[in-house]
Design an enzyme around this catalytic site. Sequence first.
Site, PDB file in Angstrom:
ATOM      1  N   ARG A  71      -6.767   1.022   3.520  1.00 56.96           N
ATOM      2  CA  ARG A  71      -6.833   2.178   2.626  1.00 56.96           C
ATOM      3  C   ARG A  71      -6.217   3.420   3.263  1.00 56.96           C
ATOM      4  O   ARG A  71      -5.571   4.222   2.579  1.00 56.96           O
ATOM      5  CB  ARG A  71      -8.302   2.445   2.252  1.00 56.96           C
ATOM      6  CG  ARG A  71      -8.473   3.546   1.230  1.00 56.96           C
ATOM      7  CD  ARG A  71      -9.892   3.555   0.688  1.00 56.96           C
ATOM      8  NE  ARG A  71     -10.052   4.514  -0.401  1.00 56.96           N
ATOM      9  CZ  ARG A  71     -10.947   5.492  -0.390  1.00 56.96           C
ATOM     10  NH1 ARG A  71     -11.740   5.662   0.653  1.00 56.96           N
ATOM     11  NH2 ARG A  71     -11.041   6.305  -1.422  1.00 56.96           N
ATOM     12  N   HIS A  75      -3.586   6.138   1.591  1.00 56.22           N
ATOM     13  CA  HIS A  75      -3.876   7.568   1.468  1.00 56.22           C
ATOM     14  C   HIS A  75      -2.921   8.414   2.307  1.00 56.22           C
ATOM     15  O   HIS A  75      -2.760   9.607   2.058  1.00 56.22           O
ATOM     16  CB  HIS A  75      -5.329   7.855   1.838  1.00 56.22           C
ATOM     17  CG  HIS A  75      -6.299   7.438   0.774  1.00 56.22           C
ATOM     18  ND1 HIS A  75      -7.562   7.960   0.657  1.00 56.22           N
ATOM     19  CD2 HIS A  75      -6.176   6.554  -0.250  1.00 56.22           C
ATOM     20  CE1 HIS A  75      -8.184   7.410  -0.383  1.00 56.22           C
ATOM     21  NE2 HIS A  75      -7.363   6.546  -0.941  1.00 56.22           N
ATOM     22  N   ASN A 103     -10.921  11.528   0.299  1.00 50.96           N
ATOM     23  CA  ASN A 103     -11.172  11.142   1.699  1.00 50.96           C
ATOM     24  C   ASN A 103     -12.554  11.520   2.228  1.00 50.96           C
ATOM     25  O   ASN A 103     -13.106  10.832   3.095  1.00 50.96           O
ATOM     26  CB  ASN A 103     -10.119  11.772   2.620  1.00 50.96           C
ATOM     27  CG  ASN A 103      -8.741  11.176   2.408  1.00 50.96           C
ATOM     28  OD1 ASN A 103      -8.627  10.066   1.884  1.00 50.96           O
ATOM     29  ND2 ASN A 103      -7.703  11.898   2.797  1.00 50.96           N
ATOM     30  N   HIS A 202      -8.504  -4.106  -3.414  1.00 47.64           N
ATOM     31  CA  HIS A 202      -9.944  -4.032  -3.665  1.00 47.64           C
ATOM     32  C   HIS A 202     -10.594  -5.413  -3.649  1.00 47.64           C
ATOM     33  O   HIS A 202     -11.731  -5.566  -4.050  1.00 47.64           O
ATOM     34  CB  HIS A 202     -10.225  -3.286  -4.976  1.00 47.64           C
ATOM     35  CG  HIS A 202      -9.841  -1.831  -4.929  1.00 47.64           C
ATOM     36  ND1 HIS A 202      -9.860  -1.002  -6.020  1.00 47.64           N
ATOM     37  CD2 HIS A 202      -9.423  -1.059  -3.886  1.00 47.64           C
ATOM     38  CE1 HIS A 202      -9.478   0.220  -5.655  1.00 47.64           C
ATOM     39  NE2 HIS A 202      -9.199   0.204  -4.366  1.00 47.64           N
TER      40      HIS A 202
HETATM   41  C1  HEM Z   1      -4.822   2.371  -8.142  1.00 47.39           C
HETATM   42  C2  HEM Z   1      -5.533   3.428  -7.835  1.00 47.39           C
HETATM   43  C3  HEM Z   1      -6.659   3.398  -6.854  1.00 47.39           C
HETATM   44  C4  HEM Z   1      -7.856   4.037  -7.002  1.00 47.39           C
HETATM   45  C5  HEM Z   1      -8.275   4.908  -8.171  1.00 47.39           C
HETATM   46  C6  HEM Z   1      -8.650   3.721  -5.847  1.00 47.39           C
HETATM   47  C7  HEM Z   1      -9.927   4.211  -5.628  1.00 47.39           C
HETATM   48  C8  HEM Z   1     -10.767   3.765  -4.636  1.00 47.39           C
HETATM   49  C9  HEM Z   1     -12.137   4.170  -4.484  1.00 47.39           C
HETATM   50  C10 HEM Z   1     -12.862   5.184  -5.363  1.00 47.39           C
HETATM   51  C11 HEM Z   1     -12.663   3.488  -3.441  1.00 47.39           C
HETATM   52  C12 HEM Z   1     -14.083   3.601  -2.904  1.00 47.39           C
HETATM   53  C13 HEM Z   1     -14.175   4.835  -2.046  1.00 47.39           C
HETATM   54  C14 HEM Z   1     -15.594   5.248  -1.742  1.00 47.39           C
HETATM   55  O1  HEM Z   1     -16.424   5.278  -2.643  1.00 47.39           O
HETATM   56  O2  HEM Z   1     -15.868   5.593  -0.560  1.00 47.39           O
HETATM   57  C15 HEM Z   1     -11.619   2.655  -2.909  1.00 47.39           C
HETATM   58  C16 HEM Z   1     -11.748   1.823  -1.833  1.00 47.39           C
HETATM   59  C17 HEM Z   1     -10.708   1.105  -1.287  1.00 47.39           C
HETATM   60  N1  HEM Z   1      -9.380   1.172  -1.669  1.00 47.39           N
HETATM   61 FE1  HEM Z   1      -8.681   1.968  -3.380  1.00 47.39          FE
HETATM   62  N2  HEM Z   1      -7.948   2.895  -5.034  1.00 47.39           N
HETATM   63  C18 HEM Z   1      -6.719   2.681  -5.589  1.00 47.39           C
HETATM   64  C19 HEM Z   1      -5.686   1.957  -5.032  1.00 47.39           C
HETATM   65  C20 HEM Z   1      -5.712   1.420  -3.771  1.00 47.39           C
HETATM   66  C21 HEM Z   1      -4.564   0.968  -3.036  1.00 47.39           C
HETATM   67  C22 HEM Z   1      -3.127   1.065  -3.536  1.00 47.39           C
HETATM   68  C23 HEM Z   1      -5.008   0.493  -1.847  1.00 47.39           C
HETATM   69  C24 HEM Z   1      -4.238  -0.078  -0.683  1.00 47.39           C
HETATM   70  C25 HEM Z   1      -2.962  -0.421  -0.719  1.00 47.39           C
HETATM   71  C26 HEM Z   1      -6.447   0.633  -1.851  1.00 47.39           C
HETATM   72  C27 HEM Z   1      -7.294   0.190  -0.863  1.00 47.39           C
HETATM   73  C28 HEM Z   1      -8.670   0.348  -0.866  1.00 47.39           C
HETATM   74  C29 HEM Z   1      -9.559  -0.334   0.047  1.00 47.39           C
HETATM   75  C30 HEM Z   1      -9.160  -1.399   1.043  1.00 47.39           C
HETATM   76  C31 HEM Z   1     -10.845   0.168  -0.194  1.00 47.39           C
HETATM   77  C32 HEM Z   1     -12.134  -0.161   0.572  1.00 47.39           C
HETATM   78  C33 HEM Z   1     -12.207   0.786   1.763  1.00 47.39           C
HETATM   79  C34 HEM Z   1     -13.406   0.607   2.691  1.00 47.39           C
HETATM   80  O3  HEM Z   1     -14.231  -0.286   2.513  1.00 47.39           O
HETATM   81  O4  HEM Z   1     -13.489   1.414   3.649  1.00 47.39           O
HETATM   82  N3  HEM Z   1      -6.834   1.224  -3.010  1.00 47.39           N
HETATM   83  N4  HEM Z   1     -10.477   2.852  -3.651  1.00 47.39           N
END
Ligand code: HEM
Length: 336
Positions: A71, A75, A103, A202
């Site tokens: 992630r 970002h 973040n 995800h």
């Molecule tokens: C398409 C739009 C996207 C949205 C709206 C989005 C939003 C989010 C949100 C809200 C979370 C949870 C954050 C939290 O509550 O702390 C999350 C987690 C995550 N996102 Fe996305 N995301 C998107 C695209 C992506 C992309 C493009 C990637 C990587 C290429 C990605 C990788 C991840 C990963 C791996 C997690 C888990 C992180 C952890 O466990 O520390 N996301 N995302």
Amino acid sequence: MAVSIRCFFMAITLLAFAPLSLCHKGYGGGGGSSLYPQYYEKSCPRALEIVRFEVAKAVAKEARMAASLLRLAFHDCFVQGCDASILLDSGNGITSEKNSNPNRKSARGFNVIDDIKAALEKECPHTVSCADIMQLAARDSTHLSGGPFWEVPLGRKDSRSASLSGSNNNIPAPNNTFQTILTKFKRQGLDLVDLVALSGSHTIGNSRCTSFRQRLYNQSGNSKPDSTLDQYYAAQLRNRCPRSGGDQNLFFLDFVSPKKFDNSYFKLLLANKGLLNSDQVLTTKSEASLQLVKAYAENNELFLQHFASSMIKMANISPLTGSKGEIRKNCRKINS
Ligand code: HEM
Ligand SMILES: *[C@@H]1O[C@H](CO)[C@@H](O)[C@H](O)[C@H]1NC(C)=O
Ligand SMILES: *[C@@H]1O[C@H](CO)[C@@H](O)[C@H](O)[C@H]1NC(C)=O
């Protein structure tokens, strides 16, 4: 190669819906920029091995770290390009991106990046950029979680600035509409295939209650849960994500196989069990997007191939190269 395979599958799976633009070229070999995988071959031959070793150590300690590192790369790239701007702490004229809405209390893995950088500085001082470290760490995290391997084009430099407003505005929010999210991807030169494939990230990692609570109680301001969310799954989620409080409680984004990088995320979307609103809209707001979700749910290999080529494309967003930028000594600070 990756591009032609991708287009071949697009052609057969999406014939009915795919506009030709779905088939446009990715940056397969870093084409269109001067990045290339062998960049450190002479200057730091063990660089890639060292990154992988440190990532493996961190992921062995905590499986979720793979998700967090993946992630971070996303970002970073959506704000001023893939320039390690996300790693800068506040101070000396920098307002850190770490405090942005996407973040704050959420982005993590900074200590692991520090450890990798320290190991690299020991091996070959002032040679490997923080921006390259982040893209390699994202690749290794994916691969170590069971996902695809790809060669990462290298040679990025690190920025001397950060952008808090860019972080707030460019990174999609979980409650953004499908159109807004797609527009934010298009602004970075990414398309619908990239959006759906990269959302497949995800398949690993966690979300906090606060990122999806609205769906459970008051999706459209009418005091009703989101009708596109499976009601039994919603009831389960409400147990640990109450109307108020518990903001930081953690939930798996893919509860079937939260540590394995596979296509189960897409299967869950088809069962109305996407956790975030931004996940579920991939099946409810666009026929072309739904067809991609179905294609990935049916064919894990197709997902993994598209994911790898979209990661290469994302990692090629506005890199600083040549005399632009610098190689930071400490990823948290610009060189003085
Ligand atoms: C398409 C739009 C996207 C949205 C709206 C989005 C939003 C989010 C949100 C809200 C979370 C949870 C954050 C939290 O509550 O702390 C999350 C987690 C995550 N996102 Fe996305 N995301 C998107 C695209 C992506 C992309 C493009 C990637 C990587 C290429 C990605 C990788 C991840 C990963 C791996 C997690 C888990 C992180 C952890 O466990 O520390 N996301 N995302
Ligand atoms: C999305 O969530 C943010 C942060 O919780 C909130 O400020 C904003 O009003 C929400 N937007 C919509 C359209 O619901
Ligand atoms: C639901 O959301 C609407 C609009 O955002 C708000 O006016 C209302 O107070 C909320 N209701 C509850 C019960 O939170």
